[in-house]
Design an enzyme around this catalytic site. Structure first.
Site, mmCIF file in Angstrom:
data_model
loop_
_atom_site.group_PDB
_atom_site.id
_atom_site.type_symbol
_atom_site.label_atom_id
_atom_site.label_comp_id
_atom_site.label_asym_id
_atom_site.label_seq_id
_atom_site.Cartn_x
_atom_site.Cartn_y
_atom_site.Cartn_z
ATOM 1 N N PHE A 11 19.002 68.393 -55.908
ATOM 2 C CA PHE A 11 17.819 69.183 -56.278
ATOM 3 C C PHE A 11 16.584 68.716 -55.510
ATOM 4 C CE2 PHE A 11 14.694 69.466 -59.960
ATOM 5 C CZ PHE A 11 14.057 70.911 -59.340
ATOM 6 N N ALA A 82 19.119 59.231 -54.464
ATOM 7 C CA ALA A 82 20.681 59.463 -54.954
ATOM 8 C C ALA A 82 20.984 58.801 -56.341
ATOM 9 C CB ALA A 82 21.526 58.731 -53.979
ATOM 10 N N GLU A 84 23.291 59.553 -60.211
ATOM 11 C CA GLU A 84 23.886 60.326 -61.259
ATOM 12 C C GLU A 84 22.742 60.927 -61.937
ATOM 13 O OE1 GLU A 84 26.741 61.751 -61.794
ATOM 14 O OE2 GLU A 84 27.588 60.797 -59.878
ATOM 15 N N THR A 125 12.368 57.716 -63.371
ATOM 16 C CA THR A 125 12.202 58.553 -64.355
ATOM 17 C C THR A 125 11.329 58.156 -65.346
ATOM 18 O OG1 THR A 125 13.229 60.018 -66.036
ATOM 19 C CG2 THR A 125 14.496 57.895 -65.171
ATOM 20 N N ASP A 126 10.639 59.249 -66.019
ATOM 21 C CA ASP A 126 9.920 58.738 -67.369
ATOM 22 C C ASP A 126 10.761 58.527 -68.429
ATOM 23 O OD1 ASP A 126 10.768 61.349 -67.904
ATOM 24 O OD2 ASP A 126 8.894 61.874 -68.688
ATOM 25 N N GLU A 127 11.952 58.879 -68.097
ATOM 26 C CA GLU A 127 13.000 58.412 -69.304
ATOM 27 C C GLU A 127 13.092 57.014 -69.640
ATOM 28 O OE1 GLU A 127 16.423 61.146 -69.716
ATOM 29 O OE2 GLU A 127 15.463 62.631 -68.406
ATOM 30 N N TYR A 153 22.157 56.824 -69.091
ATOM 31 C CA TYR A 153 21.521 57.288 -67.790
ATOM 32 C C TYR A 153 20.327 56.553 -67.967
ATOM 33 C CZ TYR A 153 17.965 60.235 -65.070
ATOM 34 O OH TYR A 153 17.216 60.395 -64.230
ATOM 35 N N LYS A 157 18.799 53.870 -65.149
ATOM 36 C CA LYS A 157 17.639 54.074 -64.197
ATOM 37 C C LYS A 157 16.705 52.892 -64.494
ATOM 38 C CE LYS A 157 16.437 57.236 -61.654
ATOM 39 N NZ LYS A 157 16.975 57.529 -60.198
ATOM 40 N N PRO A 208 22.691 77.955 -75.125
ATOM 41 C CA PRO A 208 22.950 76.718 -76.120
ATOM 42 C C PRO A 208 21.827 75.845 -76.302
ATOM 43 C CG PRO A 208 24.300 76.340 -74.078
ATOM 44 C CD PRO A 208 23.499 77.394 -73.991
ATOM 45 N N TYR A 210 20.289 72.635 -78.161
ATOM 46 C CA TYR A 210 20.418 71.470 -78.825
ATOM 47 C C TYR A 210 19.752 71.388 -80.003
ATOM 48 C CZ TYR A 210 23.066 69.911 -74.303
ATOM 49 O OH TYR A 210 23.902 69.871 -73.549
HETATM 50 P P1 NAD Z 1 20.470 65.599 -58.574
HETATM 51 O O1 NAD Z 1 21.741 65.417 -59.501
HETATM 52 O O2 NAD Z 1 20.334 67.225 -58.227
HETATM 53 O O3 NAD Z 1 21.297 65.183 -57.131
HETATM 54 C C1 NAD Z 1 21.553 63.800 -56.967
HETATM 55 C C2 NAD Z 1 22.143 63.787 -55.412
HETATM 56 O O4 NAD Z 1 22.661 62.387 -55.233
HETATM 57 C C3 NAD Z 1 23.297 64.778 -55.433
HETATM 58 O O5 NAD Z 1 23.048 65.264 -53.903
HETATM 59 C C4 NAD Z 1 24.671 63.806 -55.143
HETATM 60 O O6 NAD Z 1 25.733 64.174 -54.226
HETATM 61 C C5 NAD Z 1 23.880 62.441 -54.568
HETATM 62 N N1 NAD Z 1 24.646 61.499 -55.106
HETATM 63 C C6 NAD Z 1 25.180 60.815 -56.132
HETATM 64 N N2 NAD Z 1 25.737 59.662 -56.101
HETATM 65 C C7 NAD Z 1 25.700 59.373 -54.903
HETATM 66 C C8 NAD Z 1 26.140 58.230 -54.379
HETATM 67 N N3 NAD Z 1 26.811 57.340 -54.861
HETATM 68 N N4 NAD Z 1 25.644 58.076 -53.068
HETATM 69 C C9 NAD Z 1 25.187 58.853 -52.261
HETATM 70 N N5 NAD Z 1 24.513 60.127 -52.818
HETATM 71 C C10 NAD Z 1 25.014 60.336 -54.252
HETATM 72 O O7 NAD Z 1 19.604 64.856 -59.143
HETATM 73 P P2 NAD Z 1 17.946 65.256 -59.054
HETATM 74 O O8 NAD Z 1 17.590 66.062 -60.348
HETATM 75 O O9 NAD Z 1 17.583 65.643 -57.785
HETATM 76 O O10 NAD Z 1 17.550 63.781 -59.085
HETATM 77 C C11 NAD Z 1 17.004 62.987 -58.067
HETATM 78 C C12 NAD Z 1 16.652 61.886 -58.449
HETATM 79 O O11 NAD Z 1 15.265 61.921 -59.209
HETATM 80 C C13 NAD Z 1 17.299 60.814 -59.367
HETATM 81 O O12 NAD Z 1 17.155 59.577 -58.883
HETATM 82 C C14 NAD Z 1 16.748 60.984 -60.868
HETATM 83 O O13 NAD Z 1 16.856 60.215 -61.467
HETATM 84 C C15 NAD Z 1 15.233 61.336 -60.440
HETATM 85 N N6 NAD Z 1 14.470 62.259 -61.413
HETATM 86 C C16 NAD Z 1 15.016 63.310 -61.493
HETATM 87 C C17 NAD Z 1 14.300 64.177 -62.587
HETATM 88 C C18 NAD Z 1 14.634 65.807 -62.864
HETATM 89 O O14 NAD Z 1 14.018 66.180 -63.475
HETATM 90 N N7 NAD Z 1 15.643 66.194 -62.214
HETATM 91 C C19 NAD Z 1 13.010 63.762 -62.935
HETATM 92 C C20 NAD Z 1 12.545 62.409 -62.670
HETATM 93 C C21 NAD Z 1 13.300 61.634 -62.054
HETATM 94 P P1 TYD Z 2 17.937 68.291 -69.350
HETATM 95 O O1 TYD Z 2 17.410 69.534 -68.351
HETATM 96 O O2 TYD Z 2 19.655 67.868 -69.501
HETATM 97 O O3 TYD Z 2 17.025 67.200 -68.994
HETATM 98 P P2 TYD Z 2 16.765 65.812 -69.779
HETATM 99 O O4 TYD Z 2 17.536 65.633 -70.583
HETATM 100 O O5 TYD Z 2 16.862 64.766 -68.552
HETATM 101 O O6 TYD Z 2 15.236 65.929 -70.335
HETATM 102 O O7 TYD Z 2 17.493 68.836 -70.761
HETATM 103 C C1 TYD Z 2 16.172 69.218 -71.055
HETATM 104 C C2 TYD Z 2 16.157 69.520 -72.498
HETATM 105 O O8 TYD Z 2 16.742 70.492 -72.839
HETATM 106 C C3 TYD Z 2 16.572 68.204 -73.450
HETATM 107 O O9 TYD Z 2 15.837 68.120 -74.654
HETATM 108 C C4 TYD Z 2 17.977 68.850 -73.738
HETATM 109 C C5 TYD Z 2 17.730 70.338 -73.896
HETATM 110 N N1 TYD Z 2 19.065 70.994 -73.469
HETATM 111 C C6 TYD Z 2 19.413 71.905 -74.557
HETATM 112 O O10 TYD Z 2 18.758 72.167 -75.433
HETATM 113 N N2 TYD Z 2 20.673 72.633 -73.835
HETATM 114 C C7 TYD Z 2 21.348 72.416 -72.811
HETATM 115 O O11 TYD Z 2 22.115 73.137 -72.668
HETATM 116 C C8 TYD Z 2 20.993 71.694 -71.900
HETATM 117 C C9 TYD Z 2 21.491 71.226 -70.586
HETATM 118 C C10 TYD Z 2 19.622 70.816 -72.138
#
Ligand code: NAD
Ligand code: TYD
Length: 339
Positions: A11, A82, A84, A125-127, A153, A157, A208, A210
């Protein structure tokens, strides 16, 4: 400048690739991505033939693949997306999170040391700050807060972040870390809250939510995140952590209601299901540092960003329907079947 962007078929990584090719046409980008369930090469189709872009399928935790690629390409900058990334999957099975998120980071930094880079940037991540109470709206995450991760997770991180700072102090690796709040926008995998709720609402399926739906997340439009990382790469101080977020807190219920309203669907679709284990209550970023040092502010208001995001999912049904017809459905059953 030649950049290695890992996780660019996911993403945020894909949005970052598009952002950089548009804003820095002089830069060359190599994307390394293992194409796990979350990686989708279809997303990168528009740039696969771009002269300044190369895609390589490979695992960041595979030392030989990573070292060979560094040897071949000679990178100036590494941006590590990259990972999970889904908390619920980490609760089901933490192992792969430790391998990719921690060991993958180690391998990338070892290669960065061996071949030399001017910057290693860790997308965090802020988590890693744990959560904030719901009844203290005056509290925010600042960069100097202790790390207290809640889920496998966020613990993975947080471990990676600690390792990054250790490589800086011990070996002098020129690192930066960004810690962003929840992102939303085009190309987000439909297991995360916003795209999942859009897809379900469009299919008139239950949404759904939570627990009670009162948990708060601080939402940022993905392009604002990409711009912040770009700024940190060019103007950020080595060895520093930058929080990224735009004071846009919403309860999950607020977000779901907004989506239903914009799609003209009834609130009766909302279904409260069992809570996530260890569910963090509230995330809220204090972005004062990145604002004062680098002049960054978010440019997209939530009202606009969510409308744009919903429109994107409406216009790109085949993108997410292809995903949902595959492996995702078994996962969906496992996650929600007995809830
Ligand atoms: P995502 O799950 O959409 O994408 C992860 C990508 O990494 C995928 O394309 C996957 O194929 C690749 N990948 C997974 N394991 C791999 C490996 N071993 N080697 C190479 N590639 C691999 O994740 P995202 O939401 O785009 O998040 C990207 C980064 O940003 C992550 O590090 C996540 O922790 C961080 N982040 C995400 C958010 C959010 O809201 N999505 C917020 C803050 C930080
Ligand atoms: P998520 O998109 O999984 O991001 P994160 O857990 O990294 O913040 O979830 C965002 C919020 O939405 C989190 O409080 C969990 C909630 N949630 C639901 O209530 N239902 C769902 O099906 C999912 C995927 C998340």
């Amino acid at each position: 400048m030649k950049l290695l962007v890992t996780g660019g078929a996911g993403f945020i990584g894909a949005n970052f690739v598009f952002y950089m090719l548009e804003h820095h046409p002089e830069d060359k980008i190599v994307c390394l991505d293992a194409l796990t369930y979350a990686g989708n090469l279809e997303t990168l189709a528009p740039v696969m033939e771009h002269e300044n872009f190369r895609f390589v399928r490979g695992d960041v935790a595979d030392r030989e693949t990573v070292f060979n690629l560094f040897e071949e390409e000679g990178f100036d900058v590494v941006v590590n997306f990259a990972a999970e990334s889904h908390v619920d999957r980490s609760i089901e099975d933490p192992g792969i999170f430790l391998r990719t998120n921690i060991l993958g980071t180690q391998v990338l930094m070892d290669a960065s040391r061996k071949y030399g880079v001017s910057r290693y940037h860790q997308v965090g991540t802020d988590e890693v700050y744990g959560d904030l109470p719901l009844d203290r709206p005056d509290l925010f995450f600042t960069e100097d807060m202790p790390i207290t991760a809640s889920s496998p997770y966020s613990a993975s991180k947080a471990s990676a972040d600690l390792l990054v700072m250790a490589y800086h102090r011990t070996y002098g690796l020129p690192v930066t870390i960004s810690r962003c709040s929840n992102n939303y926008g085009p190309y987000q995998f439909p297991e995360k809250l916003i795209p999942l709720m859009i897809a379900n609402a469009l299919a008139d399926k239950d949404l759904p939510v939570y627990g009670t739906g009162e948990n708060v997340r601080d939402w940022l439009y993905v392009e604002d995140h990409c711009r912040a990382i770009d700024l940190i790469l060019r103007e950020g101080r080595v060895g520093e952590v930058y929080n990224i977020g735009g004071h846009n807190e919403k309860t999950n219920l607020d977000v779901v209601r907004t989506i239903l309203k914009q799609l003209g669907k009834p609130e009766s679709l909302i279904t409260f299901v069992g809570d996530r284990k260890g569910h963090d209550l509230r995330y809220a970023i204090d972005p004062a540092k990145i604002h004062s040092e680098l002049g960054w502010l978010p440019q997209t208001r939530f009202d606009d960003g969510i409308r744009r995001t919903i429109d994107w999912y409406l216009d790109n049904e085949s993108w997410w329907k292809n995903i949902m017809s595959g492996d995702y459905q078994q996962y969906y059953e496992r996650m929600y079947g007995n809830r």
